[in-house]
Design an enzyme around this catalytic site. Structure first.
Site, PDB file in Angstrom:
ATOM      1  N   SER A 126       1.056  -1.421   0.041  1.00 56.09           N
ATOM      2  CA  SER A 126       0.110  -0.029  -0.338  1.00 56.09           C
ATOM      3  C   SER A 126       0.996   1.379   0.050  1.00 56.09           C
ATOM      4  CB  SER A 126      -1.354  -0.169   1.655  1.00 56.09           C
ATOM      5  OG  SER A 126      -1.424   1.016   1.506  1.00 56.09           O
ATOM      6  N   TYR A 150      -1.471   0.598  10.428  1.00 57.59           N
ATOM      7  CA  TYR A 150      -1.526  -0.435   9.225  1.00 57.59           C
ATOM      8  C   TYR A 150       0.009   0.039   7.726  1.00 57.59           C
ATOM      9  CZ  TYR A 150      -3.601  -1.551   3.962  1.00 57.59           C
ATOM     10  OH  TYR A 150      -3.791  -1.645   3.189  1.00 57.59           O
ATOM     11  N   LYS A 154       2.851  -2.793   6.005  1.00 56.26           N
ATOM     12  CA  LYS A 154       2.587  -3.526   5.041  1.00 56.26           C
ATOM     13  C   LYS A 154       4.290  -2.821   5.052  1.00 56.26           C
ATOM     14  CE  LYS A 154      -1.169  -4.452   3.220  1.00 56.26           C
ATOM     15  NZ  LYS A 154      -1.439  -5.307   2.358  1.00 56.26           N
TER      16      LYS A 154
END
Length: 330
Positions: A126, A150, A154
């Site tokens: 991402s 998040y 990643k």
């Protein structure tokens, strides 16, 4: 060729499976068997290619080993919880997004100890791996500075993918997806969900809430482009990547105001009248730390292709999800 799709019940996963079955091959190699896995049983489309489905939790012990027991040649790893949920539930985010990925990498490595095994692994990362301070346009060599759990998860997975590839345990390609819009179906817990909502809901004749300012700028690609990225990554000559295994995918930069203007051009003013501004400080804070635009020259040079206008992204949604029919703006 055996293909495994982890996260096959998600929106992008379902579209990827449809694309794989329609093509019947990847990089000139015919697909002999397709395995679909997710936390719920994925729907298996009718196909001449044998398809197996299973409900599994990749973060649970032994599951990853079971998934690679038949030594799939190509693995798509799409399974993750989204940004808003990972921020709200710290333990769940690390368990699903990081531990699940680590289990998969280790299962592949251990399978290789029983005999030569080096599958292609395509991992969906991402643009959330980047955070402030940021240049106006982010180049391919910009360092990771995630400002969310998040994005941190990643970023760690990208490093692991590169190292496991460098050591020869697998042949990995990490693709940093732009925010995918317009997402069909019900809203999810992603902090970026409103980017789709302000298009999707008005096209259905429903009110949409806009939690951020019109000046917010972001990086987008369509679900159709996302499937194209995945398919291209699966067939890519990874010798061209060297040890730099993670790529920012092409997309387009647009402000919320430009999104709304595109919606009005495509579907009329009656749609944009259904957008109601309702500021949300939590979402605004998360989005404020996200990157706004990328160069993505490396990925483009390797043949990855995205959209060039938000009008096209809206038209793709209308074609693929609404059967070409525009709702209230017709």
């Amino acid at each position: 060729m055996k293909v495994l799709v982890i996260g096959a019940a998600g929106m992008v996963g379902r579209k990827l499976v449809a694309g794989l079955l329609a093509a019947g091959q990847v990089g000139g190699r015919e697909i002999d068997h397709l395995t679909l896995a997710d936390v719920v049983v994925p729907v298996a489309p009718a196909s001449a290619i044998p398809v197996a489905t299973m409900a599994v939790d990749l973060s649970a012990p032994q599951v990853a080993g079971q998934l690679v027991a038949d030594r799939p040649d190509l693995i798509f790893h799409l399974a993750a919880i989204v940004s808003g949920e990972a921020e709200a539930d710290f333990e769940k985010g690390y368990r699903i997004n990081l531990d699940g990925t680590r289990h998969l990498l280790e299962a592949i490595r251990l399978a290789g100890q029983a005999g030569p095994y080096r599958p292609r692994l395509v991992f969906t990362s991402s643009i959330a791996v980047f955070g402030e301070p940021l240049p106006e346009i982010i180049g391919d060599t910009h360092h990771h500075t995630p400002l969310t759990s998040y994005g941190t998860q990643k970023a760690i997975c990208e490093l692991l993918l590169a190292d496991y590839s460098r050591r020869g345990f697998l042949d990995g390609v990490g693709i940093r997806l732009p925010t995918i819009a317009v997402r069909p179906g019900r809203p999810n817990k992603a902090a970026s969900g409103f980017f789709s909502g302000i298009i999707r809901e008005p096209l259905a004749g429903q009110e949409a809430l806009l939690p951020v300012a019109d000046t917010v700028r972001h990086w987008f690609a369509s679900p159709r482009a996302a499937v194209g990225f995945l398919m291209h990554a699966a067939a890519l000559d990874t010798r061209l990547l060297g040890d730099q295994r993670n790529l920012t995918m092409p997309g387009l930069a647009a402000t919320v105001a430009e999104q709304i203007a595109a919606l009005e051009r495509v579907a009329g003013a009656r749609t944009t009248a259904l957008i109601r501004r309702q500021p949300d400080e939590t979402i605004a804070r998360i989005v404020a730390g996200w990157p706004q635009a990328f160069d993505a020259g490396r990925a483009r040079g390797l043949g990855f292709v995205g959209e060039t206008s938000f009008d096209d992204i809206i038209r793709i949604y209308i074609e693929d999800e609404l059967g070409g029919r525009i709702g209230v703006g017709a």
